[in-house]
Design a protein around this motif. Structure first.
Motif, PDB file in Angstrom:
ATOM      1  N   TYR A 152       0.816  -1.207   0.000  1.00  0.00           N
ATOM      2  CA  TYR A 152       0.000   0.000   0.000  1.00  0.00           C
ATOM      3  C   TYR A 152       0.858   1.270   0.000  1.00  0.00           C
ATOM      4  CZ  TYR A 152      -3.197   3.647   1.497  1.00  0.00           C
ATOM      5  OH  TYR A 152      -3.905   4.811   1.573  1.00  0.00           O
ATOM      6  N   TYR A 154       4.341   1.665  -0.613  1.00  0.00           N
ATOM      7  CA  TYR A 154       5.521   1.843  -1.461  1.00  0.00           C
ATOM      8  C   TYR A 154       5.371   1.373  -2.911  1.00  0.00           C
ATOM      9  CZ  TYR A 154       7.928   2.886   2.900  1.00  0.00           C
ATOM     10  OH  TYR A 154       8.308   3.458   4.090  1.00  0.00           O
ATOM     11  N   ASN A 155       4.227   0.778  -3.278  1.00  0.00           N
ATOM     12  CA  ASN A 155       4.133   0.226  -4.633  1.00  0.00           C
ATOM     13  C   ASN A 155       4.310   1.293  -5.717  1.00  0.00           C
ATOM     14  OD1 ASN A 155       3.381  -1.983  -6.593  1.00  0.00           O
ATOM     15  ND2 ASN A 155       1.751  -0.541  -7.020  1.00  0.00           N
ATOM     16  N   LYS A 156       3.639   2.403  -5.588  1.00  0.00           N
ATOM     17  CA  LYS A 156       3.722   3.445  -6.620  1.00  0.00           C
ATOM     18  C   LYS A 156       5.142   3.973  -6.762  1.00  0.00           C
ATOM     19  CE  LYS A 156       1.698   7.828  -8.108  1.00  0.00           C
ATOM     20  NZ  LYS A 156       0.715   8.911  -7.784  1.00  0.00           N
ATOM     21  N   GLN A 157       5.795   4.253  -5.642  1.00  0.00           N
ATOM     22  CA  GLN A 157       7.154   4.784  -5.680  1.00  0.00           C
ATOM     23  C   GLN A 157       8.137   3.734  -6.203  1.00  0.00           C
ATOM     24  OE1 GLN A 157       8.523   6.361  -1.956  1.00  0.00           O
ATOM     25  NE2 GLN A 157      10.167   7.559  -2.889  1.00  0.00           N
ATOM     26  N   GLU A 159       7.419   1.443  -8.402  1.00  0.00           N
ATOM     27  CA  GLU A 159       7.219   1.426  -9.853  1.00  0.00           C
ATOM     28  C   GLU A 159       7.950   2.592 -10.509  1.00  0.00           C
ATOM     29  OE1 GLU A 159       2.813  -0.681 -10.261  1.00  0.00           O
ATOM     30  OE2 GLU A 159       2.971   1.502 -10.243  1.00  0.00           O
ATOM     31  N   GLU A 160       7.856   3.768  -9.918  1.00  0.00           N
ATOM     32  CA  GLU A 160       8.509   4.952 -10.484  1.00  0.00           C
ATOM     33  C   GLU A 160      10.029   4.828 -10.460  1.00  0.00           C
ATOM     34  OE1 GLU A 160       6.937   8.014  -8.040  1.00  0.00           O
ATOM     35  OE2 GLU A 160       5.006   8.134  -9.094  1.00  0.00           O
ATOM     36  N   ASN A 161      10.567   4.211  -9.418  1.00  0.00           N
ATOM     37  CA  ASN A 161      12.020   4.091  -9.270  1.00  0.00           C
ATOM     38  C   ASN A 161      12.577   2.786  -9.837  1.00  0.00           C
ATOM     39  OD1 ASN A 161      11.833   6.511  -7.989  1.00  0.00           O
ATOM     40  ND2 ASN A 161      12.553   5.811  -5.998  1.00  0.00           N
ATOM     41  N   LEU A 241      -7.504   0.506  -2.947  1.00  0.00           N
ATOM     42  CA  LEU A 241      -6.543   1.065  -3.900  1.00  0.00           C
ATOM     43  C   LEU A 241      -6.458   0.219  -5.168  1.00  0.00           C
ATOM     44  CD1 LEU A 241      -4.268   3.194  -4.407  1.00  0.00           C
ATOM     45  CD2 LEU A 241      -2.681   1.535  -3.392  1.00  0.00           C
ATOM     46  N   MET A 242      -6.487  -1.112  -5.006  1.00  0.00           N
ATOM     47  CA  MET A 242      -6.342  -2.019  -6.133  1.00  0.00           C
ATOM     48  C   MET A 242      -7.672  -2.364  -6.799  1.00  0.00           C
ATOM     49  SD  MET A 242      -3.625  -4.655  -4.325  1.00  0.00           S
ATOM     50  CE  MET A 242      -3.594  -5.775  -5.726  1.00  0.00           C
ATOM     51  N   HIS A 287      -3.449  -9.360  -9.778  1.00  0.00           N
ATOM     52  CA  HIS A 287      -2.421  -8.762 -10.643  1.00  0.00           C
ATOM     53  C   HIS A 287      -2.488  -9.363 -12.040  1.00  0.00           C
ATOM     54  CE1 HIS A 287       1.626  -7.961 -12.280  1.00  0.00           C
ATOM     55  NE2 HIS A 287       1.651  -6.926 -11.463  1.00  0.00           N
ATOM     56  N   GLY A 431       7.825  -2.294  -8.563  1.00  0.00           N
ATOM     57  CA  GLY A 431       6.599  -2.442  -7.798  1.00  0.00           C
ATOM     58  C   GLY A 431       6.773  -3.388  -6.636  1.00  0.00           C
TER      59      GLY A 431
END
Length: 469
Positions: A152, A154-157, A159-161, A241-242, A287, A431
């Motif tokens: 919840y 850290y997934n977005k960050q 993915e970005e990194n 969120l998902m 997923h 992710g």
């Protein structure tokens, strides 16, 4: 950094934005660093890394806060393992109470294998450090709260990194998660539901004078029971969120009898065991459907095979008792501080001996049901026609492992790290992922079998003709 004593969770309060962060994946000194290498799990991972690093030509190091203990671990490795007579594995100081040291460690490697448990207490600092530095991360945890909280937050960050974070790369939940994928790939028809039955047993009689489990497992169980509200809180946030829904409990099968193999007429007593495997697999299926657009339209439930009715009833009563006791902080503190006393020496600081561990076995039976494309058989019987015959497919997949708790888990987490390094084109770019979400399109399962970690096989595949009348 502030240490939050409620459930002993370490919460990172300092802002590392002012620190110099290297998030480039180039020029990393090591392929893999084992963090927490002097702990009970870490020692087993180091031992397996000694073998596998030579097979896959890896550069690696170990890290932790007690460099003396870390050196002792390496000294044993140098003595017992061929090929290390002239090698010197580096030791890196890193302390979860000082995020700067953990970030410096993460910046030097491509993948961190985190062996510091309980993960609910120590794990977030390591995950955050890896995400900020674009470092990949793997662990062997079976703690649902930790896994879903990390997904919840850290997934977005991640993915970005382009940071891949994969938990549950141990006996929980690799056999279940990758076993479901294995079954799906061998199911000739439309899979509707899967029931998983895990059985732990000894290959021959063995007695452990030093306990049956390590105290870290006991502590993780107590924290799991004590943090029910937090688990539900983060699970609801993650579900929202998902856009994910989960199976509701089936109270009729909490305790039931089941034949788990077609090679035996034995019917075993089984207990519902939804955490953590069922929760991990549910995320993997979601997923597959939403991110990979795969036709995964089936549900999975998980059970544990018991040695009889009385042990099953005892397990239920013990679960209820500990669930109540863990709510009260003074009692919870005692349960955590004196695990050997309150577990009647089932959980100890030294854990079970190596001879006992080597004789332990795990067998996971995955029973899949669904529609089949096979045409009904023809018959001359006047009362039975093809119209009222419904063919149903039933397939049983077996996943078997030796030395499951630490031998299999150590190999699985290392091979997971190796798969991230070797199969990057077949893995999501980043992710917080489950094992199947990360590795379903890779050689991970083949590596497990090639390195004698586990066996995945189809035990039986049947088409059942049901007369609707």
């Amino acid at each position: 950094m502030v240490v939050k004593i409620l459930n002993q969770e370490i919460t990172v309060k300092q802002n590392p934005a002012n620190e110099h962060i290297i998030n480039s994946k180039s020029k990393r000194k090591y392929d893999i660093i084992i963090f927490g290498a002097s702990g009970y799990t870490g020692k087993h991972v180091v031992k397996e890394m000694g073998h596998l690093s030579q097979t896959y030509n890896l550069t690696w190091a170990i890290a932790g806060r007690n460099t003396v203990k870390l050196q002792n671990i390496l000294d044993k490795l140098y003595i017992t393992l061929d090929g290390y007579e002239d090698k010197k594995i580096d030791i890196i100081y890193a302390n979860v109470y000082d995020i700067k040291t953990v970030m410096i460690m993460a910046q030097t490697t491509s993948v961190v294998i985190n062996c510091t448990s309980p993960y609910y207490i120590y794990g977030e600092v390591v995950v955050k450090s890896c995400v900020l530095t674009s470092t990949h991360y793997v662990d062997v945890t079976g703690e649902p709260l930790f896994m879903e909280k990390m997904a919840y937050i850290y997934n977005k960050q991640a993915e970005e990194n382009n940071s891949i974070i994969v938990s549950a790369l141990g006996i929980e939940s690799v056999p279940a998660d990758l076993g479901v994928d294995f079954l799906y790939n061998h199911f000739n028809g439309e899979l509707k539901n899967v029931d998983m039955y895990m059985k732990m047993y000894l290959s021959s009689f063995a007695f452990s004078m030093t306990g049956l489990i390590h105290e870290s497992i006991w502590i993780s169980v107590i924290l799991h029971l004590a943090t029910r509200k937090q688990r539900l809180y983060y699970r609801n946030l993650l579900n929202k969120l998902m856009g994910m829904t989960r199976l509701k409990p089936n109270f009729f099968k909490i305790l039931h009898r089941q034949q788990i193999s077609m090679q035996s007429n034995t019917i075993d007593w089984c207990l519902a065991f939804p955490e953590p495997d069922e929760a991990v697999v549910a995320r993997s299926i979601h997923h597959a459907k939403t991110i990979e657009n795969l036709p995964y339209n089936f549900h999975v439930r998980n059970y544990r095979v018991m040695s009889g009715l009385l042990p099953a009833i005892f397990a239920i009563l013990l679960f209820l008792l500990l669930s109540i006791l863990a709510i009260f902080e003074p009692i919870r503190i005692l349960l955590i501080r004196f695990p050997a006393l309150f577990s009647f020496r089932i959980a100890t600081k030294t854990g079970p001996g190596e001879k006992f561990l080597e004789k332990t076995r795990m067998s996971l039976s995955l029973i899949g049901y669904g529609k089949t494309s096979v045409k009904p058989f023809t018959t001359n019987h006047k009362e039975i026609t093809q119209k009222n015959i419904t063919p149903t497919r039933k397939i049983i997949v077996k996943v078997e492992a030796k030395h499951p708790e630490y031998g299999f888990s150590s190999k699985a987490v290392i091979l997971g790290a190796i798969t991230i390094l070797k199969d990057q084109n077949n893995i999501p770019k980043g992710g917080v992922l489950t094992p199947a979400a990360a590795f379903r399109n890779t050689q991970f399962v083949n590596r497990l079998m090639d390195n004698d970690a586990a066996v995945f096989k189809v035990e039986s595949d049947m088409v059942i003709y049901n007369n609707q009348n």
